[in-house]
Write a protein that holds these residues in place. Structure first.
Motif, PDB file in Angstrom:
ATOM      1  N   ARG A 132      -1.038  17.850  30.080  1.00 39.15           N
ATOM      2  CA  ARG A 132      -0.021  17.236  29.226  1.00 39.15           C
ATOM      3  C   ARG A 132       0.609  18.278  28.302  1.00 39.15           C
ATOM      4  O   ARG A 132       1.811  18.244  28.032  1.00 39.15           O
ATOM      5  CB  ARG A 132      -0.638  16.091  28.426  1.00 39.15           C
ATOM      6  CG  ARG A 132       0.392  15.098  27.899  1.00 39.15           C
ATOM      7  CD  ARG A 132      -0.286  13.924  27.219  1.00 39.15           C
ATOM      8  NE  ARG A 132      -1.101  13.155  28.138  1.00 39.15           N
ATOM      9  CZ  ARG A 132      -0.624  12.225  28.967  1.00 39.15           C
ATOM     10  NH1 ARG A 132       0.672  11.993  28.998  1.00 39.15           N
ATOM     11  NH2 ARG A 132      -1.429  11.558  29.762  1.00 39.15           N
ATOM     12  N   MET A 133      -0.232  19.210  27.792  1.00 37.90           N
ATOM     13  CA  MET A 133       0.299  20.264  26.933  1.00 37.90           C
ATOM     14  C   MET A 133       1.289  21.143  27.703  1.00 37.90           C
ATOM     15  O   MET A 133       2.365  21.489  27.196  1.00 37.90           O
ATOM     16  CB  MET A 133      -0.840  21.134  26.396  1.00 37.90           C
ATOM     17  CG  MET A 133      -0.367  22.258  25.482  1.00 37.90           C
ATOM     18  SD  MET A 133      -1.673  23.440  25.097  1.00 37.90           S
ATOM     19  CE  MET A 133      -1.872  24.249  26.697  1.00 37.90           C
ATOM     20  N   LEU A 134       0.960  21.496  28.954  1.00 42.58           N
ATOM     21  CA  LEU A 134       1.858  22.299  29.778  1.00 42.58           C
ATOM     22  C   LEU A 134       3.159  21.552  30.067  1.00 42.58           C
ATOM     23  O   LEU A 134       4.247  22.147  30.046  1.00 42.58           O
ATOM     24  CB  LEU A 134       1.166  22.670  31.094  1.00 42.58           C
ATOM     25  CG  LEU A 134       0.039  23.702  30.999  1.00 42.58           C
ATOM     26  CD1 LEU A 134      -0.701  23.807  32.332  1.00 42.58           C
ATOM     27  CD2 LEU A 134       0.592  25.065  30.582  1.00 42.58           C
ATOM     28  N   ILE A 135       3.054  20.254  30.320  1.00 41.72           N
ATOM     29  CA  ILE A 135       4.256  19.452  30.565  1.00 41.72           C
ATOM     30  C   ILE A 135       5.128  19.406  29.310  1.00 41.72           C
ATOM     31  O   ILE A 135       6.356  19.471  29.389  1.00 41.72           O
ATOM     32  CB  ILE A 135       3.871  18.029  31.020  1.00 41.72           C
ATOM     33  CG1 ILE A 135       3.250  18.085  32.418  1.00 41.72           C
ATOM     34  CG2 ILE A 135       5.085  17.105  31.020  1.00 41.72           C
ATOM     35  CD1 ILE A 135       2.653  16.784  32.896  1.00 41.72           C
ATOM     36  N   ASN A 136       4.497  19.349  28.129  1.00 45.36           N
ATOM     37  CA  ASN A 136       5.259  19.354  26.879  1.00 45.36           C
ATOM     38  C   ASN A 136       5.976  20.683  26.662  1.00 45.36           C
ATOM     39  O   ASN A 136       7.138  20.715  26.236  1.00 45.36           O
ATOM     40  CB  ASN A 136       4.340  19.060  25.701  1.00 45.36           C
ATOM     41  CG  ASN A 136       3.948  17.590  25.605  1.00 45.36           C
ATOM     42  OD1 ASN A 136       4.677  16.718  26.073  1.00 45.36           O
ATOM     43  ND2 ASN A 136       2.795  17.314  25.023  1.00 45.36           N
ATOM     44  N   ILE A 137       5.289  21.802  26.961  1.00 41.36           N
ATOM     45  CA  ILE A 137       5.917  23.127  26.832  1.00 41.36           C
ATOM     46  C   ILE A 137       7.080  23.252  27.795  1.00 41.36           C
ATOM     47  O   ILE A 137       8.178  23.705  27.432  1.00 41.36           O
ATOM     48  CB  ILE A 137       4.881  24.236  27.089  1.00 41.36           C
ATOM     49  CG1 ILE A 137       3.824  24.248  25.984  1.00 41.36           C
ATOM     50  CG2 ILE A 137       5.566  25.608  27.183  1.00 41.36           C
ATOM     51  CD1 ILE A 137       2.653  25.171  26.254  1.00 41.36           C
ATOM     52  N   TYR A 138       6.836  22.841  29.024  1.00 43.86           N
ATOM     53  CA  TYR A 138       7.881  22.866  30.053  1.00 43.86           C
ATOM     54  C   TYR A 138       9.085  22.010  29.638  1.00 43.86           C
ATOM     55  O   TYR A 138      10.240  22.419  29.784  1.00 43.86           O
ATOM     56  CB  TYR A 138       7.250  22.373  31.359  1.00 43.86           C
ATOM     57  CG  TYR A 138       8.169  21.766  32.372  1.00 43.86           C
ATOM     58  CD1 TYR A 138       8.894  22.557  33.244  1.00 43.86           C
ATOM     59  CD2 TYR A 138       8.288  20.371  32.480  1.00 43.86           C
ATOM     60  CE1 TYR A 138       9.731  21.981  34.196  1.00 43.86           C
ATOM     61  CE2 TYR A 138       9.105  19.795  33.428  1.00 43.86           C
ATOM     62  CZ  TYR A 138       9.830  20.611  34.280  1.00 43.86           C
ATOM     63  OH  TYR A 138      10.654  20.049  35.222  1.00 43.86           O
ATOM     64  N   SER A 139       8.811  20.845  29.055  1.00 43.03           N
ATOM     65  CA  SER A 139       9.884  19.953  28.615  1.00 43.03           C
ATOM     66  C   SER A 139      10.672  20.570  27.461  1.00 43.03           C
ATOM     67  O   SER A 139      11.901  20.467  27.422  1.00 43.03           O
ATOM     68  CB  SER A 139       9.304  18.605  28.195  1.00 43.03           C
ATOM     69  OG  SER A 139       8.630  17.980  29.275  1.00 43.03           O
TER      70      SER A 139
END
Length: 271
Positions: A71-78
Motif C-alpha cells: 500500500r505504501m508503494l502504491i501511495n508513492i506511485y500515486s
C-alpha cells in the motif's frame, strides 16, 4: 509473464524509446536555453515519469508479501503520477494564459480551478487506494503487489480531469474566436495547434479512464491510468521543445509576433 507485468514493461519501453529519440534535442534545449521557472517545470515534468515508472516496475516485479508495504508503494506511485499530471496541466495553463495576453484574472481562475481539482483528485484517489484491495501475485518468481479493485472513487478522479480539460478547451477557444481574422504569426498558430491537440488527448484519455472501470478488468484499468500520465507528460515536454525550437529559429521575426511560453510567466528579475 502476467498481463499486468506485460503492460508495465510495455509502457516503460515506450517511455524509454521516447526519451532516447529526443535526447539530442532535449540536451540542446537544456544547455542553450536560459534558466527560467518554466525550464524548471520542464525538468520536473520530464523526469518525474522516470521515478513513476521505476516505482511501478519495483512494485510489480519485486517479491513482496507485506500488504502494508504494498500500500505504501502504491501511495508513492500515486503521488508521482499526480505530480506528473499536475506539471503537464501547468504547461498548458501557462500557454492559455499567453493566448489571453497575460490576463491575470484568467490565470488566477485557471490556477484556482486546477488547485481545486488536484486537491479533490488527491483526496478521492487516496481514499480509493485506502479502501481498495491490495493483493500479491501468486506466480513463482514474480511476486509483486498491485491494486485489484475498481472503486467508483477512481472513476470520479478521472471525471474531474475531464472537467478540467473541458474548462481549458473553452478558455483556449475564446481568444481564438476573438482574434480569428487577426494574423498572429507562426508561433501563435503552433501554440494554438499544440493546445487543442493536447486537450483532445486529455479529454479522450480521461473519458477512457472514466469508462474503463465499467467495461474492463483491473489490468486494463491500471494500464490506462499509467498511459494517461505518461502520454500527457510526453506531449507537454515534446510540445515545449517544439515551441522553443521554433522560437529559437525565429530571430528575424518581430518580437511581438513571437509568442513564447518562456515569456508567458510574469516578469521576475530572479528568473
Amino acid at each position: 509473464m502476467p498481463d499486468h507485468q506485460c503492460t508495465c514493461v510495455t509502457l516503460a519501453t515506450f517511455w524509454t524509446y521516447d526519451y532516447i529519440s529526443s535526447l539530442h534535442e532535449e540536451w540542446t534545449f537544456l544547455l542553450q536555453s536560459r534558466w527560467t521557472k518554466l525550464k524548471a517545470l520542464y525538468i520536473v515534468a520530464r523526469y518525474i515519469p522516470f521515478f513513476f515508472i521505476a516505482t511501478d516496475l519495483y512494485m510489480i516485479f519485486t517479491p513482496n508479501e507485506n500488504p502494508d508495504k504494498c500500500r505504501m508503494l502504491i501511495n508513492i506511485y500515486s503521488c508521482l503520477g499526480v505530480i506528473s499530471l499536475t506539471c503537464s496541466e501547468c504547461f498548458f495553463i501557462l500557454r492559455t494564459y499567453a493566448l489571453w495576453n497575460k490576463n491575470r484574472i484568467v490565470l488566477v481562475a485557471m490556477l484556482s480551478t486546477l488547485s481545486a481539482i488536484i486537491v479533490s483528485f488527491i483526496g478521492i484517489w487516496f481514499t480509493a487506494v485506502a479502501t481498495s484491495d491490495v493483493i500479491n501475485s501468486t506466480i513463482p518468481g514474480t511476486v509483486g503487489c498491485y491494486r485489484s479493485s475498481s472503486s467508483v472513487y477512481f472513476f470520479v478522479s478521472f471525471l474531474l480531469l475531464f472537467v478540467l480539460a473541458v474548462v481549458l478547451v473553452f478558455l483556449t477557444l475564446i481568444p481564438i474566436i476573438q482574434s480569428w481574422q487577426i494574423g498572429k504569426g507562426r508561433l501563435h498558430s503552433i501554440l494554438v495547434r499544440h493546445n487543442m491537440f493536447y486537450y483532445a488527448c486529455s479529454l479522450f484519455l480521461s473519458a477512457v479512464n472514466v469508462l474503463t472501470p465499467v467495461l474492463f478488468s483491473y489490468v486494463f484499468i491500471n494500464f490506462f491510468e499509467r498511459f494517461q500520465a505518461l502520454i500527457l507528460a510526453i506531449l507537454a515536454t515534446r510540445m515545449h521543445l517544439d515551441l522553443w525550437r521554433n522560437n529559437w529559429h525565429a530571430d528575424g521575426s518581430d518580437a511581438l509576433e513571437c509568442i513564447s511560453v518562456s515569456d508567458s510567466l510574469p516578469a521576475d528579475p530572479t528568473v
